[in-house]
Design a protein around this motif. Structure first.
Motif, PDB file in Angstrom:
ATOM      1  N   SER A  29       0.697  -1.181  -0.019  1.00  0.00           N
ATOM      2  CA  SER A  29       0.121   0.187  -0.029  1.00  0.00           C
ATOM      3  C   SER A  29       0.680   1.197  -0.071  1.00  0.00           C
ATOM      4  O   SER A  29       0.412   1.967  -0.621  1.00  0.00           O
ATOM      5  N   LYS A  61      -5.839   6.785   4.001  1.00  0.00           N
ATOM      6  CA  LYS A  61      -5.576   5.538   3.989  1.00  0.00           C
ATOM      7  C   LYS A  61      -4.292   5.465   5.150  1.00  0.00           C
ATOM      8  O   LYS A  61      -3.209   5.515   4.617  1.00  0.00           O
ATOM      9  N   SER A 139      -7.976   5.502  -0.206  1.00  0.00           N
ATOM     10  CA  SER A 139      -7.830   4.031  -0.883  1.00  0.00           C
ATOM     11  C   SER A 139      -9.251   4.001  -1.688  1.00  0.00           C
ATOM     12  O   SER A 139     -10.095   4.556  -1.654  1.00  0.00           O
ATOM     13  N   GLY A 141     -10.733   1.235  -1.891  1.00  0.00           N
ATOM     14  CA  GLY A 141     -11.659   0.419  -0.816  1.00  0.00           C
ATOM     15  C   GLY A 141     -12.583   1.350  -0.019  1.00  0.00           C
ATOM     16  O   GLY A 141     -13.663   0.905   0.367  1.00  0.00           O
ATOM     17  N   GLU A 142     -12.013   2.756   0.053  1.00  0.00           N
ATOM     18  CA  GLU A 142     -13.084   3.711   0.691  1.00  0.00           C
ATOM     19  C   GLU A 142     -14.170   4.056   0.050  1.00  0.00           C
ATOM     20  O   GLU A 142     -14.995   4.840   0.636  1.00  0.00           O
ATOM     21  N   GLN A 173      -7.990  -4.245  -2.139  1.00  0.00           N
ATOM     22  CA  GLN A 173      -8.079  -3.866  -0.729  1.00  0.00           C
ATOM     23  C   GLN A 173      -7.966  -5.116   0.019  1.00  0.00           C
ATOM     24  O   GLN A 173      -7.448  -6.043  -0.459  1.00  0.00           O
ATOM     25  N   VAL A 178     -11.122  -5.080  -5.743  1.00  0.00           N
ATOM     26  CA  VAL A 178     -12.085  -4.144  -5.269  1.00  0.00           C
ATOM     27  C   VAL A 178     -13.276  -4.637  -6.368  1.00  0.00           C
ATOM     28  O   VAL A 178     -14.379  -4.681  -5.867  1.00  0.00           O
ATOM     29  N   ASN A 240      -1.362  -9.013  -3.354  1.00  0.00           N
ATOM     30  CA  ASN A 240      -2.055  -8.382  -2.240  1.00  0.00           C
ATOM     31  C   ASN A 240      -1.339  -8.892  -0.756  1.00  0.00           C
ATOM     32  O   ASN A 240      -1.817  -8.602   0.229  1.00  0.00           O
ATOM     33  N   HIS A 243       0.186  -6.380   1.472  1.00  0.00           N
ATOM     34  CA  HIS A 243      -0.742  -5.734   2.249  1.00  0.00           C
ATOM     35  C   HIS A 243      -0.466  -6.206   3.663  1.00  0.00           C
ATOM     36  O   HIS A 243      -0.574  -5.276   4.743  1.00  0.00           O
TER      37      HIS A 243
END
Length: 262
Positions: A29, A61, A139, A141-142, A173, A178, A240, A243
């Motif tokens: 990230s 984020k 982000s 994801g938000e 995310q 996503v 990912n 993350h």
């Protein structure tokens, strides 16, 4: 234009070291937004004195704390030696951003909270007839969060043309892609429908980033920055697992070699 490529590469090396030494997470990230931050912290009107009418940078984020601490130290806002305490016992430099750290404008990490803060800063500047802008890094994801869309309506209603929001859209995310968890596309159309000017850019193209952040508008500005999670390290890009995973000694050395070759 500044040598943003060099600035970003030095930032990646520093952040890699911080995360490796602390054995913490979120390196993917961090690396997806380092290029954006390299431009933002150079064009924003902030300095070590933190004057009252400064530009405000809100990092929604907040799990990219390592990058933010690095850039704050580069601006002289926090001491560089403080970085050695990152995520150590009793350190205030934890893995999520808190305003107890000088230069951190708002708590970051609880998803969907950054844009409301940014709207508040931008609106306060309008009310006080104060110069400067409010910048928010979010982000992708938000985009799942209701608070983001409530804030979008408020910003457009009050014509907050001093508000610039960047979505670090790396397509991943916490638990996956996503588009599979909650598809937010077509994202550009949605923000335009909410009354924003939308600029879609390559989030690793420094010229596009700088232009998007510095070109004025008569509306609040949404910058959809298409990025790559783990950008800059071949074995991290688009994976990912980074993350969550901290690099081993072997992975750290391999990653550092790649950055040094740049």
């Amino acid at each position: 234009m500044k040598n943003y490529k060099k600035i970003a590469n030095e930032a990646r090396k520093a952040v890699l070291d911080l995360i490796y030494q602390a054995q913490t997470s979120h390196i993917g990230s961090n690396f997806s937004c380092v290029d954006i931050l390299s431009v933002l912290y150079n064009i924003a009107d902030i300095d070590k004195d933190l004057k009252e009418d400064r530009d405000r940078i809100v990092i929604s984020k907040g799990w990219v704390a390592a990058s933010i601490y690095y850039f704050l130290s580069e601006k002289g806002i926090i001491p560089k030696e403080d970085l050695k305490t990152y995520c150590k016992d009793d350190s205030k430099y934890i893995g999520l951003l808190e305003p107890s750290v000088r230069g951190v404008e708002a708590a970051g990490g609880s998803m969907g909270f950054g844009l409301p803060f940014g709207v508040g800063f931008a609106l306060a500047k309008k009310v006080k007839k104060e110069k400067g802008k409010a910048f928010v890094l979010m982000s992708d994801g938000e985009m799942d969060c209701g608070t983001s869309w409530e804030s979008a309506l408020i910003a457009a209603h009050h014509k907050l043309d001093n508000l610039f929001v960047v979505v670090d859209f790396n397509g991943l995310q916490a638990m996956g892609k996503v588009k599979e968890i909650l598809n937010v596309e077509p994202l550009k159309d949605k923000w335009q429908a909410f009354g924003w000017e939308v600029r879609e850019i390559d989030g690793h193209n420094f010229e596009e980033i700088e232009k998007a952040l510095t070109s004025d508008s008569d509306k609040p500005v949404m910058i959809i920055a298409r990025t790559l999670k783990g950008k800059g390290i071949s074995f991290m890009e688009g994976d990912n697992i980074w993350h969550y995973k901290a690099p081993s000694e072997e992975e750290y050395k391999k990653a550092l070699e790649e950055l040094e070759s740049n």
